[in-house]
Design a protein around this motif. Structure first.
Motif, PDB file in Angstrom:
ATOM      1  N   THR B 191       3.276   4.809   5.870  1.00  0.00           N
ATOM      2  CA  THR B 191       2.340   4.500   6.237  1.00  0.00           C
ATOM      3  C   THR B 191       1.613   5.184   7.694  1.00  0.00           C
ATOM      4  O   THR B 191       0.220   4.698   7.262  1.00  0.00           O
ATOM      5  CB  THR B 191       2.212   2.749   7.382  1.00  0.00           C
ATOM      6  OG1 THR B 191       3.170   3.016   8.038  1.00  0.00           O
ATOM      7  CG2 THR B 191       2.933   1.678   6.428  1.00  0.00           C
ATOM      8  N   SER B 192       1.982   6.054   7.240  1.00  0.00           N
ATOM      9  CA  SER B 192       1.416   7.116   8.643  1.00  0.00           C
ATOM     10  C   SER B 192       0.663   8.250   7.302  1.00  0.00           C
ATOM     11  O   SER B 192       0.559   9.130   8.108  1.00  0.00           O
ATOM     12  CB  SER B 192       2.144   7.645   9.334  1.00  0.00           C
ATOM     13  OG  SER B 192       2.172   7.262  10.487  1.00  0.00           O
ATOM     14  N   GLY B 193       1.053   8.468   6.117  1.00  0.00           N
ATOM     15  CA  GLY B 193       0.865   9.161   5.129  1.00  0.00           C
ATOM     16  C   GLY B 193       1.114  10.486   5.387  1.00  0.00           C
ATOM     17  O   GLY B 193       0.236  11.358   5.179  1.00  0.00           O
ATOM     18  N   ILE B 194       1.656  10.886   5.264  1.00  0.00           N
ATOM     19  CA  ILE B 194       2.945  11.635   5.533  1.00  0.00           C
ATOM     20  C   ILE B 194       3.037  11.834   4.054  1.00  0.00           C
ATOM     21  O   ILE B 194       3.265  13.223   3.618  1.00  0.00           O
ATOM     22  CB  ILE B 194       4.293  10.944   6.033  1.00  0.00           C
ATOM     23  CG1 ILE B 194       4.166  10.709   7.911  1.00  0.00           C
ATOM     24  CG2 ILE B 194       5.040  12.546   5.896  1.00  0.00           C
ATOM     25  CD1 ILE B 194       3.117  11.821   8.513  1.00  0.00           C
ATOM     26  N   PHE B 195       3.343  10.924   2.830  1.00  0.00           N
ATOM     27  CA  PHE B 195       3.531  11.274   1.472  1.00  0.00           C
ATOM     28  C   PHE B 195       2.822  10.911   0.644  1.00  0.00           C
ATOM     29  O   PHE B 195       2.685  11.029  -0.652  1.00  0.00           O
ATOM     30  CB  PHE B 195       4.857  10.643   1.119  1.00  0.00           C
ATOM     31  CG  PHE B 195       6.350  10.441   2.254  1.00  0.00           C
ATOM     32  CD1 PHE B 195       7.004  11.894   1.462  1.00  0.00           C
ATOM     33  CD2 PHE B 195       6.532  10.395   3.233  1.00  0.00           C
ATOM     34  CE1 PHE B 195       8.175  12.826   2.164  1.00  0.00           C
ATOM     35  CE2 PHE B 195       7.484  10.469   3.427  1.00  0.00           C
ATOM     36  CZ  PHE B 195       8.170  12.129   2.701  1.00  0.00           C
ATOM     37  N   TYR B 196       1.024  10.039   1.346  1.00  0.00           N
ATOM     38  CA  TYR B 196       0.527  10.049   0.428  1.00  0.00           C
ATOM     39  C   TYR B 196      -0.852   9.882   1.444  1.00  0.00           C
ATOM     40  O   TYR B 196      -0.397   9.780   2.528  1.00  0.00           O
ATOM     41  CB  TYR B 196       0.516   8.501  -0.590  1.00  0.00           C
ATOM     42  CG  TYR B 196       0.082   8.455  -2.245  1.00  0.00           C
ATOM     43  CD1 TYR B 196       0.376   9.224  -3.073  1.00  0.00           C
ATOM     44  CD2 TYR B 196      -0.833   7.727  -1.422  1.00  0.00           C
ATOM     45  CE1 TYR B 196      -0.230   9.083  -3.819  1.00  0.00           C
ATOM     46  CE2 TYR B 196      -2.172   7.124  -3.216  1.00  0.00           C
ATOM     47  CZ  TYR B 196      -1.404   8.220  -4.304  1.00  0.00           C
ATOM     48  OH  TYR B 196      -2.063   7.747  -5.362  1.00  0.00           O
ATOM     49  N   PRO B 197      -2.031  10.144   0.537  1.00  0.00           N
ATOM     50  CA  PRO B 197      -3.341  10.190   1.427  1.00  0.00           C
ATOM     51  C   PRO B 197      -3.353   8.652   2.038  1.00  0.00           C
ATOM     52  O   PRO B 197      -3.179   7.391   2.254  1.00  0.00           O
ATOM     53  CB  PRO B 197      -4.278  10.256   0.675  1.00  0.00           C
ATOM     54  CG  PRO B 197      -4.047  10.951  -0.682  1.00  0.00           C
ATOM     55  CD  PRO B 197      -2.143  10.892  -0.241  1.00  0.00           C
ATOM     56  N   ILE B 198      -3.462   7.768   3.513  1.00  0.00           N
ATOM     57  CA  ILE B 198      -3.461   7.349   4.313  1.00  0.00           C
ATOM     58  C   ILE B 198      -4.765   6.578   3.832  1.00  0.00           C
ATOM     59  O   ILE B 198      -4.945   5.027   3.777  1.00  0.00           O
ATOM     60  CB  ILE B 198      -3.882   7.411   5.341  1.00  0.00           C
ATOM     61  CG1 ILE B 198      -2.821   6.280   6.296  1.00  0.00           C
ATOM     62  CG2 ILE B 198      -5.057   8.233   6.300  1.00  0.00           C
ATOM     63  CD1 ILE B 198      -3.752   6.772   7.818  1.00  0.00           C
ATOM     64  N   THR B 199      -6.147   7.708   3.390  1.00  0.00           N
ATOM     65  CA  THR B 199      -6.877   6.414   2.615  1.00  0.00           C
ATOM     66  C   THR B 199      -6.540   5.445   1.695  1.00  0.00           C
ATOM     67  O   THR B 199      -6.935   4.230   1.293  1.00  0.00           O
ATOM     68  CB  THR B 199      -8.277   7.603   2.701  1.00  0.00           C
ATOM     69  OG1 THR B 199      -7.326   8.552   1.833  1.00  0.00           O
ATOM     70  CG2 THR B 199      -8.490   7.811   3.887  1.00  0.00           C
ATOM     71  N   ALA B 200      -5.729   5.281   0.996  1.00  0.00           N
ATOM     72  CA  ALA B 200      -5.168   4.566  -0.035  1.00  0.00           C
ATOM     73  C   ALA B 200      -4.681   3.002   0.345  1.00  0.00           C
ATOM     74  O   ALA B 200      -4.737   2.606  -0.530  1.00  0.00           O
ATOM     75  CB  ALA B 200      -4.190   5.174  -0.916  1.00  0.00           C
ATOM     76  N   LEU B 201      -4.233   3.690   2.010  1.00  0.00           N
ATOM     77  CA  LEU B 201      -3.712   2.255   2.198  1.00  0.00           C
ATOM     78  C   LEU B 201      -4.577   1.073   2.593  1.00  0.00           C
ATOM     79  O   LEU B 201      -5.988   1.700   3.322  1.00  0.00           O
ATOM     80  CB  LEU B 201      -3.237   1.990   3.308  1.00  0.00           C
ATOM     81  CG  LEU B 201      -1.221   3.225   3.682  1.00  0.00           C
ATOM     82  CD1 LEU B 201      -0.866   3.797   4.666  1.00  0.00           C
ATOM     83  CD2 LEU B 201      -0.304   2.355   1.635  1.00  0.00           C
ATOM     84  N   PRO B 202      -4.531   0.080   2.790  1.00  0.00           N
ATOM     85  CA  PRO B 202      -5.506  -1.015   3.561  1.00  0.00           C
ATOM     86  C   PRO B 202      -6.164  -0.625   4.739  1.00  0.00           C
ATOM     87  O   PRO B 202      -4.426  -0.541   5.618  1.00  0.00           O
ATOM     88  CB  PRO B 202      -4.777  -2.438   3.326  1.00  0.00           C
ATOM     89  CG  PRO B 202      -3.614  -2.315   2.903  1.00  0.00           C
ATOM     90  CD  PRO B 202      -3.193  -0.535   2.779  1.00  0.00           C
ATOM     91  N   GLY B 203      -6.788  -1.457   4.561  1.00  0.00           N
ATOM     92  CA  GLY B 203      -7.474  -0.545   6.419  1.00  0.00           C
ATOM     93  C   GLY B 203      -6.412  -1.232   7.398  1.00  0.00           C
ATOM     94  O   GLY B 203      -6.427  -0.287   8.714  1.00  0.00           O
TER      95      GLY B 203
END
Lengths: 324, 287
Positions: B191-203
């Protein structure tokens, strides 16, 4: 006057050589919950003295040694090791102690020589005029009989060889006081003999005070100047093996044969009995053997005496409660 | 020199040499080599297959974007998990007790572990970065500032995570309990944006991730090696260096305040019989 001042300055720098109390334990107590593991243990040791702590499992031998090593807090009593309280001993004090720990699988990737050189390096700042620290690695390896294994990894050694490494680690800083908790577990008879020679050398040549625990009564008898028997959280007897066996009157065993027949007789006055035997039968006596009580007999008798005493006390206490 | 300083200097020197020796021992130890190579190969293969995919909203390769993130993750993993696991293993096998029985041995031991884990981390980072340079395009490798940023992020990241790892290692009762920290850390990595941009995750997940050092380490290493335009997919459209320093610095302060207390408490409890008791327990599990 000037001489006295000089002597005082020397005392401040390092403790005087020669005689001196190195271990001073008074009324040591250790309590876990409501269980008194140590219930008033007192003893002292002089410089260069070898003490063996014997006792049944759970008697508190390891607890005593760990309190003296500074690895465990005591519940009560006074303890001084090299003049300092182990509970507050600093690193300078620690540098003058040797502790032989039981090994398991630590440092298995280290070469013997490399490990001893590494651990020894910590002692270098504590070298004094009288005691050069650390022990030269190659001399040390030779002293513990590991010369041919010096380049091997610790993990590749046999159990007895590993134990020698433990002993070497314990003495690499040329300790003034050495604690050995069951040092010869896993040694074959030859290794045991070599270890005994090493202990004598440390005590006699280097004036090291040694406190060891063992279950091997033969070993205690061979090594120790004084034997302490710990049972029920107290020292129930202390002295040389000889003194202990004199303290408790166990009969000697006399064996002989006459006309092809074998005889055994237990007596507390073996010499008089044998004299009488010869007076009666003269030349007919053959295969004469007088066996004095061994340390094992003495030890068993002392522990049994202690345990029956405790049973008596318990019974009396019970009767008092029942009567009251 | 004051008589109390010389022993500490000696212990520091002994600790340094111990760290070097143990680092070297790793190169002839199959398990350690596997620990270096296995995650590296897996990560490189995954990133290699992501190289065609694009970071959403850009035409930048997702594989190339992930590479810097994994460097930050490697630092966090080394600081938190390796330190904790070394401490629990070496407490159980009696290494720590030997250090305790040696004058200033604990101090030397800690120095050696800092050297060892820092060295292992740098090796792992190099194992990812060197092949990565040849596999991916678009990384900013020619500017001095990129390398300087990478250096301070890696260094600060180690200072932020190693003391916390030491606290974990002191609190865990034995190496079999490492899973207790492994699972949450794996979750945090996801959930820390290592493998995918974190901005794609819920707030709320973004908020949670920003509490922990793993996100900030990944952000920091991305800021070093990615072109500035890539900041557009980050929170606040910025590399947020000031916040990175504050967040990692905060963890460093917390860890450096807690670790000595917890380590001392753990060390105080070590004795021959506590090691023997753990050995008994461990052997019971084996048989």
């Amino acid at each position: 006057m000037a001489v006295t001042a000089g002597a005082d300055a020397l005392t401040a720098a390092e403790p005087p050589a020669g005689e001196g109390v190195t271990l001073d334990v008074r009324d040591l107590r250790m309590r876990y919950g409501t269980n008194d593991v140590l219930d008033g243990v007192s003893f002292t040791a002089q410089r260069g003295e070898v003490l063996a702590l014997l006792g049944p499992n759970g008697a508190g031998k390891t607890t005593t040694i760990e309190i003296l090593e500074g690895f465990r807090m005591r519940s009560g009593g006074q303890v001084a090791v090299l003049g300092a309280d182990p509970a507050t001993g600093d690193e300078r004090w620690r540098a003058r102690l040797g502790v032989v720990l039981q090994s398991w699988r630590d440092h298995s990737r280290w070469q013997v020589r490399e490990l001893l050189a590494h651990l020894g390096s910590f002692y270098a700042p504590y070298s004094t005029e009288r005691i050069r620290r650390p022990w030269d690695v190659d001399e040390l390896i030779e002293a513990v009989g590991l010369t041919v294994h010096a380049g091997k990894k610790v993990g590749q050694l046999s159990g007895g060889q590993r134990r020698r490494v433990d002993v070497a680690i314990g003495i690499v800083g040329r300790p003034e006081v050495l604690f050995l908790d069951e040092p010869t577990a896993g040694f074959d008879p030859a290794a045991r003999r070599e270890f005994h020679d090493l202990v004598h050398r440390l005590a006699d040549l280097d004036d090291t005070t040694i406190l060891l625990t063992t279950h091997d009564l033969d070993e205690a008898e061979k090594l120790a100047d004084r034997i302490l028997i710990l049972a029920g959280g107290r020292i129930i007897a202390s002295g040389s093996a000889d003194e202990l066996s004199r303290r408790i009157s166990i009969d000697a065993e006399v064996r002989w044969s006459r006309d092809g027949q074998r005889f055994v007789h237990s007596t507390s006055t073996a010499t008089a009995f044998v004299r009488e035997l010869f007076a009666q039968h003269g030349e007919d006596i053959a295969d004469l053997e007088v066996r004095r009580a061994s340390l094992e007999d003495t030890y068993m008798a002392l522990v049994r005496e202690f345990e029956s005493g405790r049973a008596d006390r318990a019974a009396r206490a019970f009767e008092e409660v029942a009567a009251g | 020199m004051s008589p109390s300083v010389r022993p500490l200097l000696q212990a520091a020197r002994s600790g340094l040499s111990r760290g070097r020796i143990e680092l070297r021992q790793g190169f002839t130890h199959a398990e350690t080599l596997w620990g270096y190579l296995f995650p590296t190969v897996v990560l490189l293969v995954v990133m290699f297959f992501l190289r065609g995919a694009k970071v959403p909203g850009t035409d930048f390769s997702l594989g190339a974007q992930t590479l810097p993130s994994t460097l930050g993750m490697t630092v966090a993993f080394g600081g938190l998990v390796s330190v904790a696991s070394i401490l629990t293993v070496e407490r159980e096998d009696g290494t720590l007790l030997r250090a305790k029985a040696t004058p200033n041995g604990m101090f030397g031991y800690l120095i050696s572990k800092i050297i060892l884990v820092a060295g292992m981390t740098m090796i792992s980072v190099a194992l990812l970065l060197v092949p990565g340079i040849f596999l991916f395009d678009g990384l900013m490798l020619n500017s001095l500032s990129a390398w300087l940023t990478l250096a301070w992020v890696l260094l600060l990241g180690m200072v932020a995570t190693m003391p916390i790892g030491a606290v974990f290692g002191s609190l865990l009762s034995n190496p079999r309990n490492l899973g207790l920290i492994m699972l949450p850390i794996m979750g945090l990595i996801a959930t820390s944006g290592i493998f995918y941009p974190i901005t794609a995750l819920p707030g709320w997940l973004q908020g949670l991730a920003q509490v922990f050092p793993i996100y900030w380490l990944g952000l920091g290493t991305r800021s070093a090696l990615l072109p500035d335009a890539m900041a557009a997919v980050e929170i606040g459209d910025s590399w947020r260096h000031l916040e990175t320093v504050l967040a990692l610095g905060g963890w460093a302060v917390l860890g450096l305040a807690l670790a000595p207390v917890v380590l001392r408490r753990m060390a105080r409890r070590e004795s021959g019989s506590s090691v023997a008791a753990r050995r008994e327990k461990a052997l019971q599990r084996v048989t």
